[in-house]
Write a protein that holds these residues in place. Sequence first.
Motif, PDB file in Angstrom:
ATOM      1  N   TRP A  51       1.803  31.286  64.166  1.00 43.91           N
ATOM      2  CA  TRP A  51       0.538  31.152  63.443  1.00 43.91           C
ATOM      3  C   TRP A  51      -0.665  31.157  64.375  1.00 43.91           C
ATOM      4  N   MET A  52      -1.684  31.881  63.976  1.00 45.26           N
ATOM      5  CA  MET A  52      -2.965  31.863  64.683  1.00 45.26           C
ATOM      6  C   MET A  52      -3.870  30.841  63.990  1.00 45.26           C
ATOM      7  N   ALA A  53      -4.919  30.448  64.675  1.00 51.04           N
ATOM      8  CA  ALA A  53      -5.929  29.598  64.037  1.00 51.04           C
ATOM      9  C   ALA A  53      -6.618  30.427  62.963  1.00 51.04           C
ATOM     10  N   HIS A  54      -6.852  29.826  61.813  1.00 56.12           N
ATOM     11  CA  HIS A  54      -7.497  30.553  60.716  1.00 56.12           C
ATOM     12  C   HIS A  54      -8.906  30.965  61.136  1.00 56.12           C
ATOM     13  N   ASP A  55      -9.253  32.202  60.820  1.00 58.65           N
ATOM     14  CA  ASP A  55     -10.549  32.745  61.245  1.00 58.65           C
ATOM     15  C   ASP A  55     -11.727  32.222  60.426  1.00 58.65           C
ATOM     16  N   GLY A  56     -11.463  31.401  59.436  1.00 58.40           N
ATOM     17  CA  GLY A  56     -12.534  30.797  58.658  1.00 58.40           C
ATOM     18  C   GLY A  56     -12.998  31.625  57.476  1.00 58.40           C
ATOM     19  N   LYS A  57     -12.455  32.827  57.313  1.00 58.59           N
ATOM     20  CA  LYS A  57     -12.843  33.642  56.164  1.00 58.59           C
ATOM     21  C   LYS A  57     -12.339  32.974  54.895  1.00 58.59           C
ATOM     22  N   GLU A  77      -6.113  41.502  56.272  1.00 57.21           N
ATOM     23  CA  GLU A  77      -6.642  40.343  56.988  1.00 57.21           C
ATOM     24  C   GLU A  77      -5.525  39.590  57.717  1.00 57.21           C
ATOM     25  N   ASN A  80      -4.773  41.098  60.966  1.00 61.23           N
ATOM     26  CA  ASN A  80      -5.782  40.769  61.985  1.00 61.23           C
ATOM     27  C   ASN A  80      -5.771  39.300  62.374  1.00 61.23           C
ATOM     28  N   ASN A  81      -5.436  38.432  61.425  1.00 59.42           N
ATOM     29  CA  ASN A  81      -5.447  36.988  61.672  1.00 59.42           C
ATOM     30  C   ASN A  81      -4.257  36.362  60.942  1.00 59.42           C
ATOM     31  N   SER A  83      -2.767  33.699  60.155  1.00 60.48           N
ATOM     32  CA  SER A  83      -2.874  32.244  60.041  1.00 60.48           C
ATOM     33  C   SER A  83      -1.926  31.744  58.962  1.00 60.48           C
ATOM     34  N   ARG A  86      -3.594  31.693  55.488  1.00 64.33           N
ATOM     35  CA  ARG A  86      -3.651  32.988  54.808  1.00 64.33           C
ATOM     36  C   ARG A  86      -2.267  33.401  54.316  1.00 64.33           C
TER      37      ARG A  86
END
Length: 144
Positions: A51-57, A77, A80-81, A83, A86
Amino acid sequence: MPTQLEITLETEDISTIQHELRIYLMNHPQDNDGQLARVITVINEKQFEVWMAHDGKKLIEEPTKWNQSYLAEQQIELHNNFSKERFLHMMTVANFLASDPTNEAPVEPFKLYGVSMGTIMTVGVIIFCIIGIAMVVFIRNQYI
C-alpha cells in the motif's frame, strides 16, 4: 490448490502483487469466495509494502453517483496511487455495481469545446480544403 493470487503473494514482488490484486478485483468484483479478503489479511500479517500513502484525492462515497465510468476512473487512479483506501473503496464500488448491472455510465453526448478542439477543427477544415482544391486541379488537368 493455491490460486494465482496466492502464488503471487509467495513471490513477495510488490508490483506483481499490486497487478494481480487489480486484475482479481476487476474479474471478481463481488469476492464471493473471499479470496481478496484472505489475501489482504496475509498482506497485512506479513507487512508487505503493497500500500502507498493515499494521495488525498476525494473518493465519492454516495452509491447513487457510482457507475462503470467512475469505477474505470478509480482503476486508473489505483494504478497511479495504490492506496489501501482506494483499493477498499474500489472493492465496495465494484461489488455495488456488480450487484446492479443496470447501473451503467450514462451516455455522454459528443461535445466540442475548448481552444484545442477549435484548433483541431480549423486544421481539419484547412486540410479538407487543400485536398478539395488538389482534386479539382488534378481532374482539370486530366480532362481539359
